[in-house]
Design a protein around this motif. Structure first.
Motif, short mmCIF file in Angstrom:
data_model
loop_
_atom_site.label_atom_id
_atom_site.label_comp_id
_atom_site.label_asym_id
_atom_site.label_seq_id
_atom_site.Cartn_x
_atom_site.Cartn_y
_atom_site.Cartn_z
N TYR A 31 0.90 -1.45 -0.11
CA TYR A 31 -0.11 -0.17 0.14
C TYR A 31 0.70 1.20 0.04
O TYR A 31 2.19 1.13 0.35
CB TYR A 31 -0.99 -0.16 1.17
CG TYR A 31 -0.28 0.23 2.59
CD1 TYR A 31 0.45 -0.71 3.20
CD2 TYR A 31 -0.30 1.49 3.25
CE1 TYR A 31 1.30 -0.37 4.42
CE2 TYR A 31 0.32 1.77 4.42
CZ TYR A 31 1.26 0.63 4.89
OH TYR A 31 1.81 0.87 6.17
N ASP A 32 0.22 2.28 -0.41
CA ASP A 32 1.04 3.59 -0.47
C ASP A 32 0.27 4.56 0.60
O ASP A 32 0.74 5.58 0.96
CB ASP A 32 1.22 4.21 -1.80
CG ASP A 32 0.17 4.05 -2.69
OD1 ASP A 32 -0.92 4.73 -2.45
OD2 ASP A 32 0.12 3.35 -3.67
N SER A 33 -1.27 4.50 0.76
CA SER A 33 -1.82 5.45 1.71
C SER A 33 -2.80 4.56 2.62
O SER A 33 -3.11 3.49 2.06
CB SER A 33 -2.75 6.19 0.57
OG SER A 33 -2.13 6.52 -0.48
N VAL A 50 -1.50 10.05 2.35
CA VAL A 50 -0.37 9.14 2.00
C VAL A 50 0.53 8.56 3.32
O VAL A 50 0.61 9.71 3.85
CB VAL A 50 0.48 9.56 0.84
CG1 VAL A 50 1.51 8.78 0.41
CG2 VAL A 50 -0.57 10.16 -0.31
N LYS A 52 2.37 5.43 5.73
CA LYS A 52 2.44 4.08 6.69
C LYS A 52 1.42 4.28 7.69
O LYS A 52 0.90 5.30 8.17
CB LYS A 52 3.34 3.82 7.34
CG LYS A 52 4.78 3.71 6.56
CD LYS A 52 4.68 2.15 5.47
CE LYS A 52 5.72 2.25 4.48
NZ LYS A 52 4.98 1.21 3.40
N TRP A 76 -3.15 0.94 -2.83
CA TRP A 76 -2.03 0.54 -3.88
C TRP A 76 -2.21 1.30 -5.13
O TRP A 76 -3.31 0.63 -5.63
CB TRP A 76 -1.70 -1.05 -4.01
CG TRP A 76 -0.99 -1.63 -4.96
CD1 TRP A 76 -1.23 -1.65 -6.37
CD2 TRP A 76 0.60 -1.91 -4.71
NE1 TRP A 76 -0.05 -2.04 -7.01
CE2 TRP A 76 0.93 -2.16 -6.06
CE3 TRP A 76 1.31 -1.60 -3.58
CZ2 TRP A 76 2.34 -2.51 -6.13
CZ3 TRP A 76 2.74 -2.14 -3.82
CH2 TRP A 76 2.94 -2.54 -5.06
N PRO A 82 -0.34 8.40 -5.97
CA PRO A 82 -0.56 8.46 -4.27
C PRO A 82 -0.84 9.95 -3.68
O PRO A 82 0.05 10.61 -4.05
CB PRO A 82 0.55 7.74 -3.79
CG PRO A 82 1.19 7.02 -4.91
CD PRO A 82 0.94 7.77 -6.14
N SER A 377 5.75 5.27 -8.12
CA SER A 377 7.19 5.15 -7.94
C SER A 377 7.91 6.08 -8.77
O SER A 377 7.48 6.62 -9.49
CB SER A 377 7.77 3.71 -8.43
OG SER A 377 7.30 3.43 -9.69
#
Ligand code: M6R
Length: 608
Positions: A31-33, A50, A52, A76, A82, A377
């Motif tokens: 995941y990113d958010s 966004v 952890k 994701w 994100p 990314s």
């Protein structure tokens, strides 16, 4: 791969800690958010960003959130970068409903346009928001909530699971298409999630809804209805007995094996996504008109690019140059210009070698596009646009499902280059074979895995004592042989060299001794050539393992024939990698290694 979790209770509970814990148990999906929403006595509280889970939870004090219904989502990214606005859950236009999804709604772009034209407030690019507006559309037209959901289901194309709640309603509603979804029943609560790990610590009593069913969750019961006619379906809860570790690995002993077995499904989802992607047509146009077309990557991604170059030539008569990213800088970058096109291929989107090549290409004005699994990314942000691989999180260091989805993307692009449209149907005679070939891939992959499994385990046991071997292929299977050899090296720590089968006689032949294992991946059009190769090494004592469609000639000449289902030559090459992945997996486990985390390697290589 996003994850959703919804919770319904009859008490006024501190839902924040429950949602945070559930979110943490979904993190293994990648995941990113992160976001959380509660419905507390008719009021929706939504917090998301966004980052952890711990960081977002602390920043927005999610632990203090209270209510009778709660939803959390880990995102994701696939549609939309994100960002806070693209994070989930999402509200409808007036903030009366809140919902979140996992998976991909492939007609996201066109639905968003329709919703805006209908006067709704669309705040993000994310397809989770599209799911909420899809329900809102029918509420606006005067439908009851459950009927609005039924109609929304018909509008949302793709593979996803979705949960939604309304401020003035004491229930949550959920449905799925293609993706997984599990409902949990506990003492004084019910819950729903993308998968079991977030539910197991709360209850082991579960119901698994099917596609085409809507679940209504109260605190003390659930109802399952058919989307088609709205009628109730009798579905009794089952008791889950597996451990948490086994559940996270989908019941497989390692993530690698789970990811190998996910390949059919992620290919299915990718094909839906590509059909709906607005980026494919402009990319194909650029590729068509390019002076030179470069396919650039490292390791496994380079192998996929090499298979892709063969597909482009064979199916569309379009030459493409596959090249390892650092070598691109030395060999081609000085010669490229704005008439050239580069497709940069990477699972992580963070490989430094690839980013260096991108920088060198951009300096020369080359048109640069990406193909990456991790949306958000560096590669996805640095290229004009980047097609997502749509595999979800790949945990094991050896790339498997991301490789096959890279290859499927190239095959898709090859057919589009050859003239197939996104909605070419099986009635269009000239292009029907392309559509048919693509549509058959997911099932063929699943069929291959079940056909070759036990035989590959036996072969792995037989050849496991060897620390030196070869893997040979020709045409589209040449790069498949390179990929098989890389997998073997990566997780068995043995030396395995991948090579063009015809090159073997130009040197390595001298290494052959009695029992020396040589694997051949043989395309249906290359059988006579591969038979010469087989005999060259067999007369010198080699043990020949042939991966191919059923063929009497190969059966008569090779020692072992690992039979693939019948398919087109291009798909045959894709299928041939599956037994090679399994072979490396079993040999690694038999040697006592952990295939998920091989020594000295890391999943993302951010160094030169
Ligand atoms: O993330 P990328 O696809 O850019 O990574 C490139 C290579 O490091 C990667 O493919 C590596 O070879 C794999 N671990 C092989 O399984």
């Amino acid at each position: 791969m996003c994850g959703i979790f919804g919770y319904v209770t009859n008490k006024d509970e501190a839902l924040g800690p429950i949602l945070i814990e559930a979110a943490k148990r979904l993190t293994y999906r990648g995941y990113d958010s992160v976001g959380a929403a509660t419905i507390n006595n008719g009021k929706i509280d939504l917090r998301k960003d966004v980052g952890k889970v711990d960081v977002v939870a602390a920043k927005y004090n999610i632990a203090e959130m209270r209510g009778q219904r709660g939803i959390t989502q880990l995102r994701w990214a696939t549609f939309g970068e994100p960002s806070q606005v693209n994070s989930q859950p999402h509200l409808d236009s007036d903030g009366d409903m809140v919902g979140a999804h996992n998976g991909n709604v492939v007609n996201n772009v066109e639905l968003r346009e329709q919703f805006m034209a209908e006067g709704m407030t669309v705040r993000s690019q994310n397809d989770g928001e599209t799911c909420v507006h899809a329900v809102e559309r029918y509420i606006n037209r005067g439908y009851q909530f459950i009927d609005a959901i039924r109609l929304a289901y018909g509008d949302l194309q793709g593979d996803y699971a979705f949960v939604i709640g309304r401020a003035d309603d004491d229930k949550l509603y959920a449905f799925k298409k293609g993706s997984g979804m599990v409902v949990g029943l506990g003492e004084g609560f019910t819950c729903v999630s993308s998968d079991l790990p977030s539910i197991l610590p709360l209850t082991r009593s579960v119901i698994r809804p099917q596609d085409g069913e809507i679940v209504t969750l109260w605190a003390d019961k659930v109802e399952v209805r058919s989307v088609k006619d709205g009628k109730l379906i009798d579905r009794q809860p089952e008791l889950v007995t597996e451990t948490m570790d086994a559940v996270q690995k989908g019941g497989y002993p390692h993530f690698m094996l789970k990811e190998i077995h996910e390949q059919g499904q992620v290919a299915r989802e990718l094909l839906h996504l590509l059909d709906g992607s607005p980026d494919v047509a402009p990319l194909v146009e650029k590729m068509k008109n390019a002076r030179h077309l470069y396919l650039i990557g490292c390791g496994t991604s380079y192998h996929a690019a090499s298979v892709g170059a063969v597909y482009f030539a064979q199916l569309a008569g379009r030459a493409a140059i596959p090249v390892l990213a650092p070598q691109f800088i030395a060999q081609y970058a000085p010669a490229v210009n704005h008439d050239d096109v580069g497709i940069f291929v990477s699972q992580s989107g963070e490989t430094k070698d690839v980013l260096n090549a991108l920088e060198a290409a951009e300096k020369r004005g080359m048109a640069c596009f990406g193909l990456a699994n991790v949306v958000g990314s560096t590669l996805t942000r640095a290229t004009s646009f980047c097609l997502p691989l749509c595999c979800g999180y790949e945990i094991s260091v050896p790339a498997t499902k991301t490789f096959t989805n890279q290859v499927v993307t190239f095959l898709y692009l090859a057919y589009r280059l050859a003239g197939m449209g996104p909605s070419t149907s099986l009635d269009d005679h000239s292009l029907r074979s392309g559509r048919h070939v693509l549509d058959s891939i997911p099932d063929l992959m699943e069929q291959t895995l079940s056909m070759v499994g036990p035989q590959i385990e036996t072969i792995a046991r037989d050849i496991n004592e060897w620390n030196d071997m070869y893997c040979l292929g020709y045409g589209a299977t040449y790069a498949i042989a390179l990929e098989g050899a890389l997998k073997l090296k990566e997780i068995t720590y043995a030396h395995c060299e991948g090579m063009l089968s015809t090159e073997f006689k130009h040197g390595p032949l001298s290494a052959v001794s009695k029992g020396f294992p040589i694997v051949f991946a043989a395309g249906p059009n290359d059988v006579p050539l591969i038979i010469s190769g087989i005999n060259e090494v067999k007369v010198r004592g080699a043990r020949t393992i042939v991966i191919a469609e059923e063929d009497a000639r190969l059966r008569a000449n090779g020692d072992d024939l690992v039979v693939l289902p019948k398919s087109d030559p291009q798909v045959n090459a894709l299928l041939a990698v599956l037994p090679l992945q399994l072979l490396s997996y079993h040999m690694s486990v038999m040697r006592g290694f952990d295939p998920d985390f091989p020594r000295n390697l890391s999943k993302t290589l951010t160094v030169d």
